[in-house]
Scaffold this motif. Structure first.
Motif, short mmCIF file in Angstrom:
data_model
loop_
_atom_site.label_atom_id
_atom_site.label_comp_id
_atom_site.label_asym_id
_atom_site.label_seq_id
_atom_site.Cartn_x
_atom_site.Cartn_y
_atom_site.Cartn_z
N LEU A 258 3.50 -16.71 -14.28
CA LEU A 258 3.88 -18.11 -14.34
C LEU A 258 3.47 -19.01 -13.17
N THR A 259 2.87 -19.98 -13.51
CA THR A 259 2.45 -21.20 -12.58
C THR A 259 3.01 -22.45 -13.17
N HIS A 260 3.43 -22.66 -14.34
CA HIS A 260 4.20 -23.97 -14.63
C HIS A 260 5.34 -23.53 -15.39
N LEU A 261 6.48 -24.03 -15.05
CA LEU A 261 7.77 -23.99 -15.41
C LEU A 261 8.61 -25.02 -15.54
N TYR A 262 9.02 -25.33 -16.77
CA TYR A 262 9.86 -26.70 -16.96
C TYR A 262 11.08 -26.36 -17.46
N THR A 278 11.57 -17.39 -7.07
CA THR A 278 10.84 -16.98 -6.07
C THR A 278 10.55 -15.62 -5.66
N ILE A 279 11.34 -14.70 -6.29
CA ILE A 279 11.29 -13.36 -5.90
C ILE A 279 10.24 -12.91 -6.91
N TYR A 280 10.27 -13.23 -8.08
CA TYR A 280 9.37 -12.42 -9.12
C TYR A 280 8.12 -13.42 -9.60
N CYS A 281 8.32 -14.73 -9.16
CA CYS A 281 6.99 -15.77 -9.61
C CYS A 281 6.46 -16.36 -8.46
N PRO A 282 5.84 -15.89 -7.38
CA PRO A 282 5.32 -16.36 -6.42
C PRO A 282 4.17 -17.40 -6.55
N SER A 283 3.74 -17.64 -7.74
CA SER A 283 2.42 -18.25 -8.03
C SER A 283 2.63 -19.76 -8.60
N ILE A 284 4.19 -20.05 -8.65
CA ILE A 284 4.58 -21.17 -9.39
C ILE A 284 3.68 -22.28 -8.58
N LYS A 285 3.11 -23.24 -9.40
CA LYS A 285 2.59 -24.68 -8.81
C LYS A 285 3.52 -25.77 -9.24
N GLU A 286 4.02 -25.74 -10.40
CA GLU A 286 4.69 -26.87 -11.00
C GLU A 286 6.12 -26.40 -11.66
N LEU A 287 7.41 -27.13 -11.03
CA LEU A 287 8.60 -26.62 -11.25
C LEU A 287 9.30 -27.91 -11.68
N SER A 288 10.05 -28.09 -12.60
CA SER A 288 10.96 -29.08 -12.98
C SER A 288 12.52 -28.37 -13.31
N VAL A 289 13.33 -28.98 -12.50
CA VAL A 289 14.70 -28.66 -12.89
C VAL A 289 15.62 -29.94 -12.75
N ARG A 301 16.19 -24.67 -1.07
CA ARG A 301 15.69 -23.68 -0.06
C ARG A 301 15.30 -22.60 -0.63
N GLU A 302 15.60 -22.19 -1.72
CA GLU A 302 14.87 -20.97 -2.46
C GLU A 302 13.46 -21.33 -2.96
N ILE A 303 13.50 -22.74 -3.60
CA ILE A 303 12.10 -23.27 -4.05
C ILE A 303 11.09 -23.36 -2.94
N ALA A 304 11.74 -23.69 -1.70
CA ALA A 304 10.87 -23.88 -0.61
C ALA A 304 10.28 -22.76 -0.20
N LYS A 305 10.44 -21.41 -0.64
CA LYS A 305 9.90 -20.13 -0.23
C LYS A 305 8.60 -20.22 -1.04
N LEU A 306 8.23 -20.91 -2.27
CA LEU A 306 6.97 -21.04 -2.81
C LEU A 306 5.84 -21.48 -1.90
N GLU A 307 6.30 -22.13 -0.73
CA GLU A 307 5.49 -22.71 0.17
C GLU A 307 4.22 -23.66 -0.24
N GLY A 308 3.05 -23.22 0.15
CA GLY A 308 2.08 -24.12 0.01
C GLY A 308 1.46 -24.26 -1.44
N ARG A 309 1.85 -23.34 -2.16
CA ARG A 309 1.36 -23.27 -3.65
C ARG A 309 2.00 -24.19 -4.81
N LEU A 310 3.24 -24.81 -4.24
CA LEU A 310 3.82 -25.76 -4.91
C LEU A 310 3.32 -27.14 -4.92
N ARG A 311 3.07 -27.85 -5.95
CA ARG A 311 2.23 -28.97 -6.11
C ARG A 311 3.17 -30.15 -6.71
N TYR A 312 3.91 -29.75 -7.57
CA TYR A 312 4.80 -30.63 -8.54
C TYR A 312 6.13 -30.13 -8.32
#
Length: 449
Positions: A258-262, A278-289, A301-312
């Motif tokens: 997954l790279t885009h999850l809404y 963050t454990i199973y999907c480290p490649s997520i770029k876009e996330l909406s909750v 804090r958990e979302i922040a573990k995606l680090e530099g990959r997160l754009r949205y």
């Protein structure tokens, strides 16, 4: 009565894909296309290919002047196919009934990489069955060319229709069934199990869908040598109200690419569900909750573990989020480009300052309805995020014209500014317009126009 073999080569009627009472799908004399007049519902009808010409023993064709060829018929086949490529599915089926040449061109496999059906009254299950049967003519039982199926808003779609897609479309890459609330988990499982190339799945508004997984049979057949099980990269589960943390756990474990999850308005999700992502999907770029009311600073804090990959990231109306969560995101997600934190009333100038200093490449920021954000936060934003293009400050009670002027003087590329329900003077709005000439200002000040 038409011969059975002829029906195999037949064309779905436009009435299959459009309600019979729509004026746009009537023939030239005002009579409707083939459909059921008893129940009032759209019914799948099948028609033979149009004859090349009409013949009758009492008609002497030689006595009639030869009809001039229509200008569109002078186009070569490749040009006609190009024209047909712009037509929706229902219009393409109608063109196939004009003449034999159009019939052959309309069913060119290159035109059937996508099926798009919309409307609440369409009998979608039957339409998909007839269309896939016709497309399987050259390759029995499978539609090798079909890659995209869009049936958004077709409320009559059921598990039977999805099962037809799963059985006949092994090359399917994109499926959109948003608003089709009659489909269930089992049908979705069939699709993802039988369509190994599926990358884009939109089940938003499908309230019965609580999970995305392989069927049990498919899971047993797969061995560790197969690597990733499900190739979905884009998943939209907006308004899947019954999705819970355990369901998200299963989704994350099976959809590791997954790279885009809404997950907008999935109101039962908590911070624990985000931990699985963050454990199973480290490649997520876009996330909406957005509107996930149980998501708090611990979830960020958990979302922040995606680090530099997160754009949205959208956390709009997550009322438990404060400056602490924003600091986590700013510290570890330095390449963030878009943040929607509208309605997060716990965010203050300190959170905006930390965000501005650590996410200098931010292009879009929505901090509307954050009453604790003032001109101080805007000043720090303007002095660090020079590439800002979109800024929403709607209903920010502490914002004044002074803060807007600092933004306008530093963010020359600003294209959209929302200051609705803000106490901002006309002079400040005019200052923004002078410095950011391409900026569209959304406001509620009747004196500014």
């Amino acid at each position: 009565d038409s011969d059975l073999s002829m029906r195999t080569l037949s064309t779905p009627s436009p009435a299959l894909i459009c309600p019979p009472n729509l004026p746009g799908f009537q023939n030239g004399r005002g009579s409707s296309t083939s459909s059921s007049s008893i129940t009032g519902e759209t019914v799948a009808m099948v028609h033979s290919p149009p004859p090349t010409r009409l013949t009758h023993p009492l008609i002497r064709l030689a006595s009639r002047p030869q009809k001039e060829q229509a200008s569109i018929d002078r186009l070569p086949d490749h040009s006609m196919v190009h024209v047909f490529s712009f037509l929706p599915t229902n219009q393409l089926c109608r063109c196939a009934r004009v003449c034999r040449r159009w019939y052959n061109l309309a069913w060119d496999p290159r035109l059937w990489r996508t099926i798009r059906l919309t409307g609440e009254t369409i009998h979608v299950d039957r339409a998909l069955k007839v269309l896939t049967r016709r497309l399987c003519q050259d390759t029995p039982n499978v539609c090798l060319m079909l890659e995209t199926v869009i049936v958004s808003g077709c409320r009559r779609l059921t598990d039977r229709g999805l099962y037809t897609i799963a059985q006949c479309c092994p090359e399917l890459r994109r499926l959109e069934v948003s608003g089709c609330y009659n489909i269930s988990n089992e049908a979705v499982f069939d699709v993802v199990s039988l369509c190994p190339n599926l990358e884009h799945l939109d089940v938003s508004g499908c309230s019965k869908v609580t999970c995305i997984s392989l069927t049990r049979e498919a899971s047993i057949k797969l061995s560790p040598l197969h690597g990733k099980q499900i190739s979905i990269r884009y998943l939209d589960m907006t308004d899947c109200f019954v999705l819970e943390d355990e369901g998200l756990h299963t989704i994350a474990a099976h959809c590791t690419q997954l790279t885009h999850l809404y997950l907008r308005r999935c109101v039962r999700l908590t911070d624990e569900g985000l931990r699985y992502l963050t454990i199973y999907c480290p490649s997520i770029k876009e996330l909406s909750v957005s509107d996930c009311r149980f998501v708090s600073d611990f979830g960020l804090r958990e979302i922040a573990k995606l680090e530099g990959r997160l754009r949205y990231l959208s956390i709009a109306h997550c009322g438990r989020v404060t400056d602490v969560g924003i600091r986590y995101i700013a510290k570890y997600c330095g390449k963030l480009r878009y943040l929607n934190a509208r309605g997060c009333e716990g965010i203050t100038d300190h959170g905006v300052e930390y965000l501005a200093k650590n996410c200098a490449k931010l292009k879009s920021l929505d901090i509307g309805k954050c009453p604790l954000v003032s001109d101080t936060g805007l000043e720090c934003l303007a002095l660090n995020c020079f590439n800002l293009k979109r800024l929403s400050l709607k209903s920010c009670e502490s914002i004044t014209g002074q803060g807007l002027q600092i933004v306008a003087a530093n963010c020359f590329d600003l294209q959209m500014l929302n200051v609705q329900d803000c106490e901002v003077s006309v002079e400040a709005l005019r200052f923004v317009k002078r410095h950011c000439k391409r900026c569209v200002i959304e406001h509620t000040n009747p004196a500014f126009f």
